[in-house]
Scaffold this active site. Structure first.
Site, mmCIF file in Angstrom:
data_model
loop_
_atom_site.group_PDB
_atom_site.id
_atom_site.type_symbol
_atom_site.label_atom_id
_atom_site.label_comp_id
_atom_site.label_asym_id
_atom_site.label_seq_id
_atom_site.Cartn_x
_atom_site.Cartn_y
_atom_site.Cartn_z
ATOM 1 N N ARG A 106 0.867 -1.179 0.000
ATOM 2 C CA ARG A 106 0.000 0.000 0.000
ATOM 3 C C ARG A 106 0.900 1.225 0.000
ATOM 4 O O ARG A 106 1.930 1.248 0.692
ATOM 5 C CB ARG A 106 -0.896 0.026 1.243
ATOM 6 C CG ARG A 106 -2.036 -0.972 1.213
ATOM 7 C CD ARG A 106 -3.110 -0.557 0.193
ATOM 8 N NE ARG A 106 -4.251 -1.436 0.198
ATOM 9 C CZ ARG A 106 -4.419 -2.472 -0.638
ATOM 10 N NH1 ARG A 106 -3.493 -2.768 -1.534
ATOM 11 N NH2 ARG A 106 -5.523 -3.202 -0.593
ATOM 12 N N HIS B 186 -1.098 0.008 -9.986
ATOM 13 C CA HIS B 186 -1.681 -0.964 -9.040
ATOM 14 C C HIS B 186 -2.190 -2.218 -9.774
ATOM 15 O O HIS B 186 -3.390 -2.519 -9.769
ATOM 16 C CB HIS B 186 -2.801 -0.316 -8.213
ATOM 17 C CG HIS B 186 -3.004 -0.993 -6.888
ATOM 18 N ND1 HIS B 186 -3.289 -0.346 -5.724
ATOM 19 C CD2 HIS B 186 -2.939 -2.310 -6.553
ATOM 20 C CE1 HIS B 186 -3.416 -1.210 -4.733
ATOM 21 N NE2 HIS B 186 -3.207 -2.417 -5.222
ATOM 22 N N GLU C 41 -3.565 7.287 -4.384
ATOM 23 C CA GLU C 41 -3.950 6.764 -5.706
ATOM 24 C C GLU C 41 -5.280 7.377 -6.153
ATOM 25 O O GLU C 41 -6.165 7.540 -5.322
ATOM 26 C CB GLU C 41 -4.086 5.236 -5.640
ATOM 27 C CG GLU C 41 -2.751 4.578 -5.428
ATOM 28 C CD GLU C 41 -2.831 3.060 -5.325
ATOM 29 O OE1 GLU C 41 -3.847 2.471 -5.746
ATOM 30 O OE2 GLU C 41 -1.862 2.471 -4.829
HETATM 31 C C1 GLV Z 1 -5.032 -5.336 -3.837
HETATM 32 O O1 GLV Z 1 -4.245 -4.471 -3.643
HETATM 33 C C2 GLV Z 1 -5.666 -6.085 -2.797
HETATM 34 O O2 GLV Z 1 -5.578 -5.693 -1.626
HETATM 35 O O3 GLV Z 1 -6.305 -7.094 -3.084
#
Ligand code: GLV
Length: 316
Positions: free
Chosen positions: A235, A282, A264
């Site tokens: 993250r 991502h 983001e």
């Molecule tokens: C993606 O980042 C998730 O947490 O599944």
């Protein structure tokens, strides 16, 4: 009467078909839910299948709550205040395991691309300026046999360590909040800074949330080797983004491969300007197979709740 289910983003077609056969489904078309929209959804629907970016903060749980079940699409659920949900009588589940391999693969994609300057090389070819094989040219750094440092040795951390050790003959050191025995040759070092200092490649694979916010700060980055490469697939909030940019701009570290960002989808222009970074939008779990499996797991948890059972991937 069918239970009302809100799905906040498009999901794989077969899973949507199954959902529609069981629930009265609404698919939200307007992107991520604000906190106000999340509160409205909690008041209007029996169950919600949300994802990263939707605003299920504590403030969303203060009004009238009809919802009893949130089946999150994603392993990370730092966008949901699970304690506030529990107090409001809302069960929350997530989708672990099914995205472990895809996310570890994206870590390796970034590690290799950053080490071998693949982003720069790609831009160079597309610019039409490449003049042919060059004994100098865009020179990267060797990966095989180097030291990997994993920050957060959970399922995804293991999968990255296994790929790096068995695939690239790397030594693995790691930092984890609690002592951990892992099925991959790897040494847990005493402190975060010990791992940052020992590794040629640092990969962050911790969960998000209050416990890890800005875990990687200026001091942690300062512990890295000047040749070190930093990868984040967890993250954005786990890293102090300004401190990372400063470390890259001053060449305190050699490069970074990032799949996630502090705010983001905002990516700071200073980061975009850095050739030494490989930047992805991502993509950790973004394979068709994985995204379908995530949708299926999220729905299966909601179905388990609707059938009166305990959702198998319940987190609160
Ligand atoms: C993606 O980042 C998730 O947490 O599944």
């Amino acid at each position: 009467m069918l239970k009302k289910l809100l799905i906040t983003r498009p999901i794989a077609a077969p899973v949507l078909v199954q959902a529609k056969a069981i629930f009265d489904v609404t698919v939200h078309a307007g992107g991520k839910l604000s906190v106000t929209q999340a509160a409205q959804a909690l008041a209007q629907f029996d169950a919600i299948l949300p994802t990263l970016g939707d605003g299920f903060t504590a403030d969303a749980f203060v009004g009238e709550i009809r919802c009893k079940m949130i089946g999150n699409f994603g392993v990370g659920y730092n966008h949901i205040d699970v304690d506030a949900a529990a107090k409001a009588g809302v069960i929350v589940s997530n989708t672990p395991d099914v995205l472990t391999d895809a996310t570890a693969d994206i870590a390796l994609t970034l590690l290799l691309a950053t080490a071998r300057r693949a982003g720069e090389g790609e831009r160079f070819v597309r610019s039409g300026k490449w003049g042919g094989f060059d004994g100098g040219g865009i020179m990267g750094t060797h990966v095989t046999g180097k030291t990997l440092g994993v920050i957060g040795m959970g399922r995804i951390g293991h999968a990255i360590a296994a790929r790096c050790h068995y695939g690239f003959g790397m030594d693995v050191v790691f930092h984890n909040r609690s002592p951990k025995v892992v099925p991959v040759p790897a040494r847990q070092l005493d402190g975060l800074h010990d791992v940052m200092a020992a590794a040629d490649f640092v990969v962050v694979a911790t969960p998000g949330g209050a416990g890890t916010t800005k875990l990687i700060d200026a001091a942690a980055l300062a512990a890295m080797k000047p040749t070190g490469i930093f990868i984040n697939i967890s993250r954005g909030e786990v890293v102090d983004e300004d401190a990372l940019i400063a470390a890259l701009e001053t060449r305190q570290i050699a490069g970074a491969g990032l799949d996630v960002y502090e705010n983001e989808p905002h990516v700071p222009s200073r980061l975009l300007a850095l050739e030494s970074c490989v930047l992805l939008p991502h993509l950790g779990s973004a394979t068709q197979e994985t995204r379908q499996a995530m949708a299926q797991m999220a729905l299966d948890n909601i179905i388990a709740w609707a059938d009166g059972g305990d959702p198998p991937q319940r987190v609160n």
